[in-house]
Write a protein that holds these residues in place. Structure first.
Motif, mmCIF file in Angstrom:
data_model
loop_
_atom_site.group_PDB
_atom_site.id
_atom_site.type_symbol
_atom_site.label_atom_id
_atom_site.label_comp_id
_atom_site.label_asym_id
_atom_site.label_seq_id
_atom_site.Cartn_x
_atom_site.Cartn_y
_atom_site.Cartn_z
ATOM 1 N N MET A 1 -1.822 5.967 3.152
ATOM 2 C CA MET A 1 -0.440 5.563 3.331
ATOM 3 C C MET A 1 -0.204 4.198 2.672
ATOM 4 O O MET A 1 0.834 4.007 2.046
ATOM 5 C CB MET A 1 -0.079 5.510 4.823
ATOM 6 N N LYS A 2 -1.157 3.273 2.815
ATOM 7 C CA LYS A 2 -0.965 1.957 2.211
ATOM 8 C C LYS A 2 -0.745 2.072 0.704
ATOM 9 O O LYS A 2 0.106 1.385 0.145
ATOM 10 C CB LYS A 2 -2.174 1.059 2.497
ATOM 11 N N PHE A 3 -1.526 2.921 0.070
ATOM 12 C CA PHE A 3 -1.375 3.122 -1.376
ATOM 13 C C PHE A 3 0.012 3.657 -1.701
ATOM 14 O O PHE A 3 0.667 3.195 -2.629
ATOM 15 C CB PHE A 3 -2.454 4.075 -1.893
ATOM 16 N N MET A 4 0.467 4.615 -0.921
ATOM 17 C CA MET A 4 1.768 5.232 -1.188
ATOM 18 C C MET A 4 2.911 4.242 -0.957
ATOM 19 O O MET A 4 3.877 4.219 -1.710
ATOM 20 C CB MET A 4 1.932 6.493 -0.351
ATOM 21 N N TRP A 5 2.805 3.416 0.085
ATOM 22 C CA TRP A 5 3.845 2.411 0.307
ATOM 23 C C TRP A 5 3.866 1.408 -0.836
ATOM 24 O O TRP A 5 4.922 1.008 -1.305
ATOM 25 C CB TRP A 5 3.632 1.677 1.631
ATOM 26 N N ALA A 6 2.685 0.988 -1.277
ATOM 27 C CA ALA A 6 2.611 0.004 -2.358
ATOM 28 C C ALA A 6 3.133 0.574 -3.670
ATOM 29 O O ALA A 6 3.744 -0.155 -4.464
ATOM 30 C CB ALA A 6 1.171 -0.477 -2.521
ATOM 31 N N ALA A 7 2.910 1.863 -3.902
ATOM 32 C CA ALA A 7 3.345 2.490 -5.154
ATOM 33 C C ALA A 7 4.865 2.511 -5.280
ATOM 34 O O ALA A 7 5.404 2.409 -6.379
ATOM 35 C CB ALA A 7 2.788 3.907 -5.253
ATOM 36 N N LYS A 8 5.553 2.668 -4.167
ATOM 37 C CA LYS A 8 7.022 2.716 -4.144
ATOM 38 C C LYS A 8 7.593 3.780 -5.072
ATOM 39 O O LYS A 8 8.686 3.620 -5.622
ATOM 40 C CB LYS A 8 7.616 1.345 -4.464
ATOM 41 N N LYS A 9 6.814 4.834 -5.283
ATOM 42 C CA LYS A 9 7.250 5.963 -6.101
ATOM 43 C C LYS A 9 6.411 7.168 -5.692
ATOM 44 O O LYS A 9 5.374 7.012 -5.049
ATOM 45 C CB LYS A 9 7.063 5.675 -7.593
ATOM 46 N N PRO A 10 6.846 8.354 -6.048
ATOM 47 C CA PRO A 10 6.009 9.518 -5.757
ATOM 48 C C PRO A 10 4.652 9.385 -6.452
ATOM 49 O O PRO A 10 4.552 8.838 -7.550
ATOM 50 C CB PRO A 10 6.810 10.688 -6.329
ATOM 51 N N VAL A 11 3.603 9.853 -5.790
ATOM 52 C CA VAL A 11 2.250 9.802 -6.349
ATOM 53 C C VAL A 11 1.679 11.215 -6.416
ATOM 54 O O VAL A 11 2.143 12.120 -5.727
ATOM 55 C CB VAL A 11 1.312 8.889 -5.531
ATOM 56 N N VAL A 12 0.671 11.383 -7.251
ATOM 57 C CA VAL A 12 -0.007 12.671 -7.370
ATOM 58 C C VAL A 12 -1.444 12.523 -6.894
ATOM 59 O O VAL A 12 -1.958 11.410 -6.752
ATOM 60 C CB VAL A 12 0.045 13.220 -8.815
ATOM 61 N N LEU A 13 -2.084 13.650 -6.650
ATOM 62 C CA LEU A 13 -3.432 13.689 -6.101
ATOM 63 C C LEU A 13 -4.404 12.816 -6.886
ATOM 64 O O LEU A 13 -5.184 12.070 -6.306
ATOM 65 C CB LEU A 13 -3.919 15.139 -6.065
ATOM 66 N N SER A 14 -4.371 12.889 -8.197
ATOM 67 C CA SER A 14 -5.317 12.122 -9.013
ATOM 68 C C SER A 14 -5.157 10.617 -8.805
ATOM 69 O O SER A 14 -6.137 9.868 -8.850
ATOM 70 C CB SER A 14 -5.175 12.471 -10.492
ATOM 71 N N GLU A 15 -3.943 10.152 -8.536
ATOM 72 C CA GLU A 15 -3.713 8.730 -8.266
ATOM 73 C C GLU A 15 -4.307 8.331 -6.923
ATOM 74 O O GLU A 15 -4.886 7.253 -6.790
ATOM 75 C CB GLU A 15 -2.220 8.419 -8.303
ATOM 76 N N VAL A 16 -4.170 9.205 -5.927
ATOM 77 C CA VAL A 16 -4.746 8.935 -4.605
ATOM 78 C C VAL A 16 -6.264 8.899 -4.720
ATOM 79 O O VAL A 16 -6.928 8.011 -4.169
ATOM 80 C CB VAL A 16 -4.290 9.985 -3.571
ATOM 81 N N LYS A 17 -6.817 9.839 -5.455
ATOM 82 C CA LYS A 17 -8.266 9.905 -5.662
ATOM 83 C C LYS A 17 -8.766 8.630 -6.345
ATOM 84 O O LYS A 17 -9.777 8.049 -5.942
ATOM 85 C CB LYS A 17 -8.611 11.144 -6.487
ATOM 86 N N ALA A 18 -8.066 8.178 -7.367
ATOM 87 C CA ALA A 18 -8.438 6.954 -8.082
ATOM 88 C C ALA A 18 -8.363 5.739 -7.166
ATOM 89 O O ALA A 18 -9.204 4.834 -7.240
ATOM 90 C CB ALA A 18 -7.542 6.764 -9.302
ATOM 91 N N TYR A 19 -7.368 5.722 -6.288
ATOM 92 C CA TYR A 19 -7.234 4.618 -5.333
ATOM 93 C C TYR A 19 -8.468 4.525 -4.438
ATOM 94 O O TYR A 19 -9.030 3.446 -4.255
ATOM 95 C CB TYR A 19 -5.968 4.801 -4.493
ATOM 96 N N PHE A 20 -8.900 5.652 -3.881
ATOM 97 C CA PHE A 20 -10.093 5.642 -3.023
ATOM 98 C C PHE A 20 -11.319 5.188 -3.813
ATOM 99 O O PHE A 20 -12.163 4.465 -3.292
ATOM 100 C CB PHE A 20 -10.339 7.010 -2.403
ATOM 101 N N ARG A 21 -11.423 5.616 -5.054
ATOM 102 C CA ARG A 21 -12.565 5.241 -5.886
ATOM 103 C C ARG A 21 -12.566 3.731 -6.133
ATOM 104 O O ARG A 21 -13.592 3.064 -5.975
ATOM 105 C CB ARG A 21 -12.522 5.991 -7.217
ATOM 106 N N GLU A 22 -11.429 3.178 -6.503
ATOM 107 C CA GLU A 22 -11.336 1.761 -6.843
ATOM 108 C C GLU A 22 -11.373 0.853 -5.612
ATOM 109 O O GLU A 22 -12.065 -0.162 -5.605
ATOM 110 C CB GLU A 22 -10.059 1.503 -7.642
ATOM 111 N N GLU A 23 -10.626 1.230 -4.589
ATOM 112 C CA GLU A 23 -10.480 0.363 -3.408
ATOM 113 C C GLU A 23 -11.675 0.440 -2.465
ATOM 114 O O GLU A 23 -12.079 -0.562 -1.882
ATOM 115 C CB GLU A 23 -9.197 0.735 -2.672
#
Length: 120
Positions: A1-23
Motif C-alpha cells: 500500500m505504501k508503494f501505491m500511495w507514493a506512486a499516486k497513479k495506477p501501478v502494474v504487477l511488475s512495478e510492485v514486484k520491483a518495489y519489493f526487490r529494491e526496498e
C-alpha cells in the motif's frame, strides 16, 4: 500500500514486484504478487483496472487513503485483540512501548482535549 500511495497513479504487477526487490531485497514470484493484489482488491483497498495491458497485466489503483487504511487497521486490531475496548488497547500500548517525555506531553494534551470535549 505504501508503494501505491507514493506512486499516486495506477501501478502494474511488475512495478510492485520491483518495489519489493529494491526496498526489501525480496524476490517474489508473479503469482505471489498477484495473490497479494487480489486480496487487497477483495478487501476493498484497491481496484483492478478493466483492461489487460500486454506485458504488464492489469493496473491497480488505491481506493482508500493512508489515513483511512490506518484507521481500519487500528480498529481491527482493537476489535480482535482487545474485545473492542479502546481503553485496553491504549493502556497496552502505553505499558509496552518506550515513550519519550515529548510523546508523554502530547498524550497528555490529547487527554486534556478529550476531557474538555466531554465536559469533565
Amino acid at each position: 500500500m505504501k508503494f501505491m500511495w507514493a506512486a499516486k497513479k495506477p501501478v502494474v504487477l511488475s512495478e510492485v514486484k520491483a518495489y519489493f526487490r529494491e526496498e526489501y531485497q525480496k524476490e517474489y514470484a508473479n503469482s505471489t504478487i498477484h495473490t497479494l493484489l487480489q486480496r487487497m482488491v477483495a478487501k476493498g483497498y484497491i481496484s483492478q483496472g478493466e483492461r489487460y495491458i500486454a506485458f504488464s497485466g492489469y493496473s491497480y489503483t488505491c481506493l482508500v487513503s493512508e489515513d483511512e487504511y490506518l484507521l481500519q487497521q487500528l480498529n481491527q486490531c482493537r476489535d480482535i485483540h482487545f474485545g473492542g475496548s479502546a481503553c485496553r488497547f491504549i493502556v497496552s500500548l502505553l505499558q509496552t512501548q518506550e515513550i519519550t517525555a515529548e510523546e508523554q506531553d502530547k498524550i497528555q494534551e490529547c487527554m486534556d482535549e478529550l476531557r474538555r470535549r466531554s465536559g469533565r
